[in-house]
Each structure stands twice: as structure tokens, then as C-alpha cells.
Write a protein that holds these residues in place. Structure first.
Motif, mmCIF file in Angstrom:
data_model
loop_
_atom_site.group_PDB
_atom_site.id
_atom_site.type_symbol
_atom_site.label_atom_id
_atom_site.label_comp_id
_atom_site.label_asym_id
_atom_site.label_seq_id
_atom_site.Cartn_x
_atom_site.Cartn_y
_atom_site.Cartn_z
ATOM 1 N N PHE A 1 17.722 5.772 54.552
ATOM 2 C CA PHE A 1 18.199 6.410 53.318
ATOM 3 C C PHE A 1 17.028 6.650 52.374
ATOM 4 O O PHE A 1 16.929 7.695 51.726
ATOM 5 N N ASP A 2 16.114 5.674 52.281
ATOM 6 C CA ASP A 2 14.921 5.847 51.452
ATOM 7 C C ASP A 2 14.016 6.934 52.024
ATOM 8 O O ASP A 2 13.423 7.716 51.278
ATOM 9 N N TRP A 3 13.881 6.970 53.345
ATOM 10 C CA TRP A 3 13.101 8.014 53.999
ATOM 11 C C TRP A 3 13.671 9.400 53.673
ATOM 12 O O TRP A 3 12.938 10.348 53.417
ATOM 13 N N ALA A 4 15.005 9.499 53.685
ATOM 14 C CA ALA A 4 15.665 10.792 53.482
ATOM 15 C C ALA A 4 15.546 11.291 52.050
ATOM 16 O O ALA A 4 15.251 12.464 51.810
ATOM 17 N N ASN A 5 15.788 10.390 51.074
ATOM 18 C CA ASN A 5 15.874 10.883 49.688
ATOM 19 C C ASN A 5 14.542 10.889 48.947
ATOM 20 O O ASN A 5 14.435 11.449 47.857
ATOM 21 N N SER A 6 13.512 10.269 49.509
ATOM 22 C CA SER A 6 12.235 10.179 48.798
ATOM 23 C C SER A 6 11.583 11.533 48.563
ATOM 24 O O SER A 6 10.811 11.708 47.621
ATOM 25 N N SER A 7 11.898 12.502 49.408
ATOM 26 C CA SER A 7 11.319 13.831 49.222
ATOM 27 C C SER A 7 11.750 14.436 47.891
ATOM 28 O O SER A 7 11.027 15.256 47.305
ATOM 29 N N PHE A 8 12.916 14.024 47.382
ATOM 30 C CA PHE A 8 13.392 14.568 46.108
ATOM 31 C C PHE A 8 12.488 14.151 44.958
ATOM 32 O O PHE A 8 12.037 14.989 44.174
ATOM 33 N N THR A 9 12.216 12.850 44.854
ATOM 34 C CA THR A 9 11.354 12.403 43.755
ATOM 35 C C THR A 9 9.930 12.904 43.938
ATOM 36 O O THR A 9 9.269 13.272 42.971
ATOM 37 N N GLY B 1 35.701 -1.618 47.669
ATOM 38 C CA GLY B 1 35.096 -2.061 48.913
ATOM 39 C C GLY B 1 34.030 -1.119 49.435
ATOM 40 O O GLY B 1 32.841 -1.410 49.357
ATOM 41 N N SER B 2 34.414 0.004 49.993
ATOM 42 C CA SER B 2 33.481 0.913 50.653
ATOM 43 C C SER B 2 32.460 1.486 49.676
ATOM 44 O O SER B 2 32.790 1.853 48.546
ATOM 45 N N ARG B 3 31.218 1.566 50.120
ATOM 46 C CA ARG B 3 30.167 2.172 49.308
ATOM 47 C C ARG B 3 29.689 3.485 49.901
ATOM 48 O O ARG B 3 29.189 4.351 49.191
ATOM 49 N N LYS B 4 29.808 3.628 51.217
ATOM 50 C CA LYS B 4 29.265 4.816 51.879
ATOM 51 C C LYS B 4 29.948 6.109 51.437
ATOM 52 O O LYS B 4 29.316 7.155 51.376
ATOM 53 N N PHE C 1 24.548 2.495 44.923
ATOM 54 C CA PHE C 1 25.410 1.963 45.973
ATOM 55 C C PHE C 1 24.609 1.557 47.207
ATOM 56 O O PHE C 1 24.937 0.573 47.871
ATOM 57 N N ASN C 2 23.550 2.290 47.532
ATOM 58 C CA ASN C 2 22.709 1.926 48.657
ATOM 59 C C ASN C 2 21.999 0.601 48.408
ATOM 60 O O ASN C 2 21.927 -0.262 49.295
ATOM 61 N N ASN C 3 21.472 0.409 47.200
ATOM 62 C CA ASN C 3 20.824 -0.859 46.850
ATOM 63 C C ASN C 3 21.777 -2.033 46.988
ATOM 64 O O ASN C 3 21.406 -3.117 47.448
ATOM 65 N N THR D 1 27.553 -4.754 43.641
ATOM 66 C CA THR D 1 27.499 -3.339 43.257
ATOM 67 C C THR D 1 27.614 -3.187 41.752
ATOM 68 O O THR D 1 26.949 -2.362 41.137
ATOM 69 N N GLU D 2 28.484 -3.996 41.155
ATOM 70 C CA GLU D 2 28.645 -3.950 39.702
ATOM 71 C C GLU D 2 27.331 -4.303 39.009
ATOM 72 O O GLU D 2 26.922 -3.656 38.052
#
Length: 440
Positions: free
Chosen positions: A27-35, A88-91, A138-140, A374-375
Motif C-alpha cells: 500500500f505504501d509502495w502504491a500510494n507514495s507516487s502521489f506525495t 470492523g472492516s477497514r479495507k 485505516f491502513n496504519n 483505528t479511532e
């Protein structure tokens, strides 16, 4: 739903095998291109120089973009986090917010190099940034559910590290395939900066493809059969209970306040660093991409290296070492007499940017009650965004009033120093070892 002795809802942990852990890190590999490509280097510079046409005004407007998106994330993250802990679900939340980021980023293609595109570009980046940040919340929060407690630091650091290398590869693709070539890929010309505007669709496609392993292989909590309205009510009620009893979590609160301050400096580096380099030293788009490649290499190596420090010495020490390094490197960068000196201090700064973020994530995973993770990561996002607009806005205001980009960027050092001072008051918890934490 069962509860613990404090009345909090409990849910089972969902430990992951290696494939699931790698999927989570992807997930970090995928979204890092944005920043890397949108927020810090390529599009930020294009916005300032190509769309706005004035480096000082461009840096100021970009600061306001960061400030506005930070405000919305600060207000809504704790609420969404509380609702997710109830449901419950985060995905499924990650899917919605990632899709929002991907769509808005792809539409940046239509931001042509003209001042008439200023509003369009700002609105799309704000929307994309909000989706990006909510997905991270949510990923964290999944980290403590899927990783053994004594390995949280390394997986947090490794994920952050591969994220930087993901950004590195997309920067390299952008440089070789679209910027430093007479024949950009896919027959894209250079008219109306088409070879630069393609950065939006490129980042969107990269994100969409490489987030797939996360959704396929990483385990998630079960989806509740309750209607969404019930989760909203439970989540908001639970958040109110947590806020009313924050004194029971004083150590966590002190950490989040400290992180809120030093993170302002980190946010400022990412939000305005590329614009500053272009305006202060006259770097071209190609030079900025090369500089970004250097930063991603040093940041990735730093995140990998400090992952060991995190697990062996503790998250707090990893953060302290990193913030001290950021202070030293930032002083050098804003006072650099030439572009070469700036490159050197920038490389050193990159070494500590990754670890301070990765170690902060793992520190909260150890500090937060598992059933409220998550909270608390929503509150963590609040602590990261509630005042995050102050950094970019302070840079924007000082830059505008002084007409000096270096004076504007120097404000970020104040945030590092104050945050470090507050961090000294936080106690590091006793480390747990063994299997993944349960929530009973």
C-alpha cells in the motif's frame, strides 16, 4: 459485540502470513507516487511555474492547498476512525478513499499551463489529498492487528522504505519517459506541457495497479451485519467516550501533541520543498526530478536502517534521533549558498524523513489500546493535521510578506524544535513480545 472492562467494543486480531504482510506494505509502495510526484516535486513545480507563472505566488497558493486539505482531514479523521472501529472492516474504507485519490489525480491532466487552471488544479489536489490521507488512517490502524508486537517497528519501517523506492521508480519513469526525451511515450507531445501533465494519469495508474495485492492478500476484520447508520451512531458515541476520558490515555495524548508539532515541519518539507528548490535555485523540472530521486534513495535507506533502531532501541529513541537530524539538515538547507550545498543537505534531510514517520506510526501502535486502534489513528491523523496547515500557511505568509523564500522555509525549523521538546515528556511503554495482540 463483546466489550472489555472499560466498555469498549472488542474485535479479534487478524494475523497475516508473509504474503499478507507484503500486501499491506505494498500500500505504501502504491500510494507514495502521489506525495512524491504530485505534492512535492513534479506537479507542485508545474503548478507554481507553469500554471501560476510566479514562484512566490505559486509557493503561497500551494501552501494554502496543503492547509485546506489538512483542515478537512483533521476534522473528519477521528470520526471516520471511530465508525470503522465500530464496523470492523477497514479495507472497504481504504477502497473508497483510494479510489477518490486516484480519480482526482488522473483528472489533473486537464490542468493546462494557464492561470485559468489555477482553481481546477487546487480543487483536484485538495480532493486527492483528502482521499490519500483518509486511506492512510485505516491502513496504519491495521498494523497492530496483522504484525507480531516485537516486529511492528521493522514492518512499519520496511513499508515506509519501499514506499520511498516506489516513489523513486515513478520519478525515474517520469524523467526518462516523459521529461528528458524528445519523444515522450504514447505519442504525447510537449505542447501545453502535455509531457508534464501526464504525471496525473501516471500516478493514478501506478496507484491503482499496485494497491491490488493489498486488497487480495491482506486480512481484514470481518464486516459487521449492522446497517451503516448504526455504525455511525456507535462510532460517534465511542469517539465522544474516548474524548471524554482522554486523561486515562495521557501518555498517548502527549505523544500526539508532540507529533502534531514536529509533523508540521515534515508536512511543510513535502508540501513546499519542491517549489522552494525551483524558485530559490532555479531548478528545472528535470533537475527537480533528479533531486527527488536522490531524496527518495536516502529516505528509503533511512527508513530501512532505522527500522532496526525502532525494534531494538525503541520507537521514541528512533523519533528523537530523526528529529535532531531534521533540525540540523533543515538549517543547512535553508542557508545553503548554492544549489550544490542544497543538494547535500537535502540528501541528509531525506535520511531522517522516513524514520520519523515510520517510527511515529509504530510508536502509536504500541501506545494505543488495541480495541480503539483505528479511532486513535484517526486522532493521530487529527494530531497530524489539526495544525498541519500552520506550517504551509506560515511559510506562505512569511514568503508573501518578506518576498524571501528562504525566510519562509526557515519557519519549519521552529516546529521541529518545539516538537522535540514535547516528545521528551512521553514515556515509552514496555514492549510486548510474542503473538499478535488480541482485543479482549
Amino acid at each position: 459485540m463483546s466489550t472489555d472492562s472499560s466498555g469498549y467494543p472488542t474485535r479479534p486480531a487478524t494475523p497475516a502470513d508473509t504474503r499478507g504482510l507484503v500486501g499491506w506494505a505494498m500500500f505504501d509502495w502504491a500510494n507514495s507516487s502521489f506525495t512524491t510526484l504530485i505534492i512535492t516535486f513534479v506537479f507542485a513545480t508545474y503548478f507554481s511555474q507553469g500554471i501560476v507563472g510566479d514562484p512566490v505566488e505559486g509557493q503561497a497558493l500551494w501552501g494554502y492547498v496543503a492547509g485546506i486539505s489538512s483542515f478537512f482531514v483533521a476534522v473528519l479523521s477521528p470520526i471516520f476512525g471511530a465508525i470503522a472501529d465500530s464496523g470492523g472492516s477497514r479495507k472497504r474504507w481504504i477502497f473508497v478513499f483510494s479510489a477518490t485519490c486516484i480519480t482526482a489525480t488522473a483528472l489533473l491532466w486537464f490542468a493546462t499551463p494557464d492561470r485559468s487552471s489555477i482553481v481546477l488544479a487546487m480543487v483536484l489536489v485538495i480532493i486527492a489529498s483528502i482521499g490519500f490521507e483518509f486511506g492512510i488512517v485505516f491502513n496504519n490502524a491495521m498494523l497492530g492487528d496483522i504484525v507480531q508486537p516485537d516486529r511492528i517497528g521493522r514492518w512499519s519501517g520496511w513499508a515506509w522504505g519501499i514506499g520511498y523506492f516506489g516513489g523513486l521508480i515513478t520519478l525515474f519513469i517520469m524523467l526518462v519517459a516523459f521529461v528528458q526525451t524528445d519523444s515522450p511515450l504514447f505519442g504525447i507531445g510537449k505542447e501545453e506541457a502535455a509531457n508534464i501533465r501526464i504525471v496525473g494519469p501516471l500516478v493514478a495508474v501506478w496507484f491503482a495497479i499496485f494497491v491490488i495485492p493489498f486488497f487480495l492478500f491482506t486480512p481484514d476484520r470481518p464486516v459487521s451485519s449492522k446497517p451503516i447508520g448504526a455504525h455511525v451512531r456507535e462510532g460517534i458515541s465511542g469517539l465522544g467516550h474516548t474524548l471524554a476520558n482522554l486523561r486515562q490515555h495521557g501518555n498517548v495524548v502527549r505523544f500526539m501533541i508532540a507529533r502534531m508539532i514536529y509533523n508540521d515541519g515534515v508536512v511543510t518539507v513535502f508540501a513546499i520543498g519542491g517549489v522552494y528548490a525551483a524558485g530559490r535555485f532555479g531548478m528545472t523540472t528535470a533537475e527537480l526530478i533528479q533531486f527527488g530521486i536522490l531524496l527518495n534513495v536516502t529516505a528509503g535507506l533511512g527508513a530501512f536502517g532505522f527500522a532496526w533502531v525502532d525494534d531494538r532501541k525503541g520507537s521514541k529513541k528512533a523519533i528523537v534521533y530523526s528529529v535532531i537530524g531534521l533540525i540540523v539538515a533543515s538549517v543547512g538547507a535553508v542557508s545553503a549558498p548554492s544549489a550544490n550545498w542544497f543538494w547535500g543537505f537535502g540528501a541528509v534531510l531525506g535520511i531522517f524523513v522516513g524514520p520519523v514517520q515510520a517510527a511515529s506510526r509504530s510508536f502509536l501502535t504500541h501506545l494505543a489500546p488495541p480495541q480503539l486502534r483505528t479511532e486513535f489513528f484517526g486522532l493521530y491523523a487529527l494530531s497530524g493535521k489539526a495544525t498541519a496547515f500552520l506550517g504551509p500557511v506560515a511559510v506562505a505568509w512569511v514568503t508573501s510578506t518578506s518576498g524571501n523564500q528562504s525566510l519562509g522555509m526557515a519557519t519549519l525549523i521552529i516546529f521541529f524544535v518545539v516538537g522535540l521538546g514535547l516528545l521528551w515528556t512521553v514515556k515509552e511503554p514496555e514492549r510486548r513480545t510474542g503473538t499478535v495482540e488480541t482485543e479482549a
